[in-house]
Design a protein around this motif. Structure first.
Motif, PDB file in Angstrom:
ATOM      1  N   ALA A  70      -7.707  17.284   3.029  1.00 37.09           N
ATOM      2  CA  ALA A  70      -7.636  15.824   3.107  1.00 37.09           C
ATOM      3  C   ALA A  70      -6.731  15.386   4.245  1.00 37.09           C
ATOM      4  CB  ALA A  70      -7.115  15.261   1.790  1.00 37.09           C
ATOM      5  N   ASP A  71      -6.993  14.199   4.763  1.00 40.85           N
ATOM      6  CA  ASP A  71      -6.127  13.673   5.817  1.00 40.85           C
ATOM      7  C   ASP A  71      -5.049  12.739   5.266  1.00 40.85           C
ATOM      8  OD1 ASP A  71      -7.456  11.082   5.517  1.00 40.85           O
ATOM      9  OD2 ASP A  71      -9.083  11.922   6.710  1.00 40.85           O
ATOM     10  N   THR A  72      -5.200  12.319   4.011  1.00 42.40           N
ATOM     11  CA  THR A  72      -4.293  11.332   3.441  1.00 42.40           C
ATOM     12  C   THR A  72      -4.016  11.644   1.977  1.00 42.40           C
ATOM     13  OG1 THR A  72      -5.319   9.691   4.889  1.00 42.40           O
ATOM     14  CG2 THR A  72      -3.954   8.835   3.096  1.00 42.40           C
ATOM     15  N   VAL A  73      -2.748  11.507   1.582  1.00 42.53           N
ATOM     16  CA  VAL A  73      -2.372  11.687   0.183  1.00 42.53           C
ATOM     17  C   VAL A  73      -1.536  10.474  -0.226  1.00 42.53           C
ATOM     18  CG1 VAL A  73      -1.198  13.142  -1.512  1.00 42.53           C
ATOM     19  CG2 VAL A  73      -2.325  14.204   0.454  1.00 42.53           C
ATOM     20  N   ILE A  74      -1.938   9.853  -1.330  1.00 43.10           N
ATOM     21  CA  ILE A  74      -1.232   8.667  -1.816  1.00 43.10           C
ATOM     22  C   ILE A  74      -0.647   8.966  -3.188  1.00 43.10           C
ATOM     23  CG2 ILE A  74      -1.430   6.231  -2.433  1.00 43.10           C
ATOM     24  CD1 ILE A  74      -3.902   6.052  -0.652  1.00 43.10           C
ATOM     25  N   ALA A  75       0.675   8.843  -3.311  1.00 42.53           N
ATOM     26  CA  ALA A  75       1.352   9.075  -4.585  1.00 42.53           C
ATOM     27  C   ALA A  75       1.802   7.748  -5.187  1.00 42.53           C
ATOM     28  CB  ALA A  75       2.557   9.987  -4.376  1.00 42.53           C
ATOM     29  N   GLY A  76       2.199   7.801  -6.441  1.00 37.03           N
ATOM     30  CA  GLY A  76       2.721   6.613  -7.096  1.00 37.03           C
ATOM     31  C   GLY A  76       4.199   6.448  -6.798  1.00 37.03           C
ATOM     32  N   TYR A  77       4.752   5.325  -7.214  1.00 37.23           N
ATOM     33  CA  TYR A  77       6.179   5.103  -7.030  1.00 37.23           C
ATOM     34  C   TYR A  77       6.764   4.437  -8.263  1.00 37.23           C
ATOM     35  CZ  TYR A  77       6.221   0.003  -6.363  1.00 37.23           C
ATOM     36  OH  TYR A  77       6.150  -1.349  -6.560  1.00 37.23           O
ATOM     37  N   THR A  78       8.077   4.457  -8.317  1.00 32.47           N
ATOM     38  CA  THR A  78       8.805   3.846  -9.418  1.00 32.47           C
ATOM     39  C   THR A  78      10.011   3.094  -8.860  1.00 32.47           C
ATOM     40  OG1 THR A  78       9.975   4.281 -11.487  1.00 32.47           O
ATOM     41  CG2 THR A  78      10.184   5.942  -9.772  1.00 32.47           C
ATOM     42  N   ARG A  79      10.585   2.253  -9.689  1.00 27.78           N
ATOM     43  CA  ARG A  79      11.852   1.601  -9.332  1.00 27.78           C
ATOM     44  C   ARG A  79      12.992   2.174 -10.182  1.00 27.78           C
ATOM     45  NH1 ARG A  79      11.393  -3.385  -6.389  1.00 27.78           N
ATOM     46  NH2 ARG A  79       9.232  -3.855  -5.969  1.00 27.78           N
ATOM     47  N   ALA A 100      -9.389   3.891  -1.707  1.00 27.39           N
ATOM     48  CA  ALA A 100      -7.976   3.933  -1.309  1.00 27.39           C
ATOM     49  C   ALA A 100      -7.520   2.564  -0.814  1.00 27.39           C
ATOM     50  CB  ALA A 100      -7.759   4.985  -0.225  1.00 27.39           C
ATOM     51  N   MET A 101      -8.392   1.889  -0.071  1.00 25.91           N
ATOM     52  CA  MET A 101      -8.062   0.550   0.420  1.00 25.91           C
ATOM     53  C   MET A 101      -7.934  -0.423  -0.743  1.00 25.91           C
ATOM     54  SD  MET A 101     -10.490   0.603   3.768  1.00 25.91           S
ATOM     55  CE  MET A 101      -9.939  -0.864   4.598  1.00 25.91           C
ATOM     56  N   GLU A 102      -8.781  -0.254  -1.741  1.00 20.36           N
ATOM     57  CA  GLU A 102      -8.730  -1.106  -2.935  1.00 20.36           C
ATOM     58  C   GLU A 102      -7.431  -0.860  -3.711  1.00 20.36           C
ATOM     59  OE1 GLU A 102     -11.151  -1.078  -7.030  1.00 20.36           O
ATOM     60  OE2 GLU A 102     -12.432  -1.200  -5.236  1.00 20.36           O
ATOM     61  N   VAL A 103      -7.068   0.422  -3.871  1.00 19.90           N
ATOM     62  CA  VAL A 103      -5.816   0.784  -4.547  1.00 19.90           C
ATOM     63  C   VAL A 103      -4.644   0.160  -3.800  1.00 19.90           C
ATOM     64  CG1 VAL A 103      -4.240   2.729  -4.978  1.00 19.90           C
ATOM     65  CG2 VAL A 103      -6.636   2.906  -5.641  1.00 19.90           C
ATOM     66  N   TRP A 104      -4.673   0.265  -2.471  1.00 20.11           N
ATOM     67  CA  TRP A 104      -3.593  -0.266  -1.649  1.00 20.11           C
ATOM     68  C   TRP A 104      -3.531  -1.793  -1.731  1.00 20.11           C
ATOM     69  CZ3 TRP A 104       0.823   0.700   0.340  1.00 20.11           C
ATOM     70  CH2 TRP A 104       1.339  -0.087   1.361  1.00 20.11           C
ATOM     71  N   MET A 105      -4.667  -2.431  -1.618  1.00 19.52           N
ATOM     72  CA  MET A 105      -4.706  -3.892  -1.592  1.00 19.52           C
ATOM     73  C   MET A 105      -4.263  -4.506  -2.918  1.00 19.52           C
ATOM     74  SD  MET A 105      -5.137  -6.416   0.249  1.00 19.52           S
ATOM     75  CE  MET A 105      -6.300  -7.058   1.379  1.00 19.52           C
ATOM     76  N   TYR A 106      -4.737  -3.917  -4.011  1.00 17.13           N
ATOM     77  CA  TYR A 106      -4.436  -4.505  -5.323  1.00 17.13           C
ATOM     78  C   TYR A 106      -3.260  -3.837  -6.029  1.00 17.13           C
ATOM     79  CZ  TYR A 106      -8.758  -6.942  -4.519  1.00 17.13           C
ATOM     80  OH  TYR A 106      -9.734  -7.717  -3.957  1.00 17.13           O
ATOM     81  N   ASN A 107      -2.683  -2.813  -5.361  1.00 20.00           N
ATOM     82  CA  ASN A 107      -1.497  -2.133  -5.882  1.00 20.00           C
ATOM     83  C   ASN A 107      -1.713  -1.682  -7.332  1.00 20.00           C
ATOM     84  OD1 ASN A 107       1.049  -1.097  -5.442  1.00 20.00           O
ATOM     85  ND2 ASN A 107       2.091  -2.888  -6.229  1.00 20.00           N
ATOM     86  N   ASN A 108      -2.902  -1.138  -7.575  1.00 14.84           N
ATOM     87  CA  ASN A 108      -3.231  -0.711  -8.922  1.00 14.84           C
ATOM     88  C   ASN A 108      -3.900   0.662  -8.903  1.00 14.84           C
ATOM     89  OD1 ASN A 108      -3.639  -0.695 -11.655  1.00 14.84           O
ATOM     90  ND2 ASN A 108      -5.483  -1.955 -11.573  1.00 14.84           N
ATOM     91  N   PRO A 109      -3.256   1.724  -9.350  1.00 10.71           N
ATOM     92  CA  PRO A 109      -1.889   1.744  -9.842  1.00 10.71           C
ATOM     93  C   PRO A 109      -0.885   1.536  -8.704  1.00 10.71           C
ATOM     94  CG  PRO A 109      -2.802   3.967  -9.771  1.00 10.71           C
ATOM     95  CD  PRO A 109      -3.902   3.041  -9.403  1.00 10.71           C
ATOM     96  N   PRO A 110       0.369   1.185  -9.018  1.00 12.82           N
ATOM     97  CA  PRO A 110       1.352   0.831  -7.984  1.00 12.82           C
ATOM     98  C   PRO A 110       1.574   1.910  -6.927  1.00 12.82           C
ATOM     99  CG  PRO A 110       2.160   0.259 -10.157  1.00 12.82           C
ATOM    100  CD  PRO A 110       0.911   1.064 -10.360  1.00 12.82           C
ATOM    101  N   ARG A 111       1.471   1.514  -5.672  1.00 12.55           N
ATOM    102  CA  ARG A 111       1.698   2.392  -4.509  1.00 12.55           C
ATOM    103  C   ARG A 111       2.512   1.602  -3.490  1.00 12.55           C
ATOM    104  NH1 ARG A 111      -0.542   7.015  -6.761  1.00 12.55           N
ATOM    105  NH2 ARG A 111      -2.072   6.179  -8.165  1.00 12.55           N
TER     106      ARG A 111
END
Length: 195
Positions: A70-79, A100-111
């Motif tokens: 893969a060229d891109t890996v997206i993980a979750g985050y916490t506060r 991935a764009m949808e996940v990023w745009m709507y921050n669901n799950p949070p990224r």
């Protein structure tokens, strides 16, 4: 005294692969763009000064990028920093770039911008940079521009990055400059309609 601290760590821990770059303060976008110019690795990750990664975050993301080609890996985050210590088993899924764009745009799950492993090749080939002079939203714009060109994305269901709330940070300041986020959002909209 960041430079002096980096020099001290580098001299004490000689196995660290650290390159100290000094330049006049031109803002976060200029600093990140300079880092992109100097980078030589296959992948790039960003870490804001007041945040932290889970200790094995980069190792996990690199492993999964290699495992799935893969060229891109997206993980979750916490506060909540304590959540990084849970060390639950990492699960991942291969997703389409559009997802991935949808996940990023709507921050669901949070990224967040810093919970992504980016391909330097994609950044280079498409001349993706941070818009300098934009104080807010430059990371959103960069990531959107990047994801438009991603080919294969891995989405990790675990939280590997901790965004630490700092009341003195730029995002917590109420200033007129925050309207630059609107300009950034408008440019993202123009990118989307051009695709």
């Amino acid at each position: 005294s960041t430079s002096e601290k980096v020099k001290t760590y580098s001299s004490v821990y000689t196995d660290l692969r650290v390159k100290l770059i000094s330049q006049e303060n031109g803002g976060v976008a200029a600093a990140r763009n300079r880092g992109l110019q100097e980078a030589t690795a296959e992948y790039i990750a960003f870490l804001d000064a007041d945040d932290v990664y889970r200790k094995d975050a980069i190792e996990i993301m690199l492993y999964l990028a290699d495992k799935h080609s893969a060229d891109t890996v997206i993980a979750g985050y916490t506060r909540d920093k304590k959540e990084l210590e849970l060390r639950e088993e990492v699960t991942e899924q291969v997703i389409l770039p559009q997802k991935a764009m949808e996940v990023w745009m709507y921050n669901n799950p949070p990224r967040v911008f810093c919970s992504i492993l980016y391909s330097r090749k994609i950044i280079s080939e498409h001349n993706i940079v941070f818009p300098e002079g934009t104080k807010y939203g430059e990371d959103l714009e960069f990531t959107w521009n990047y994801l438009v060109h991603a080919q294969k994305v891995i989405c990790i269901n675990n939280k590997l990055y901790c965004y630490i709330d700092n009341i003195k940070s730029a995002v917590h300041q109420v200033t007129w400059e925050k309207t630059s986020l609107l300009e950034s959002t408008k440019r993202i909209g123009n990118m989307s309609s051009a695709e």
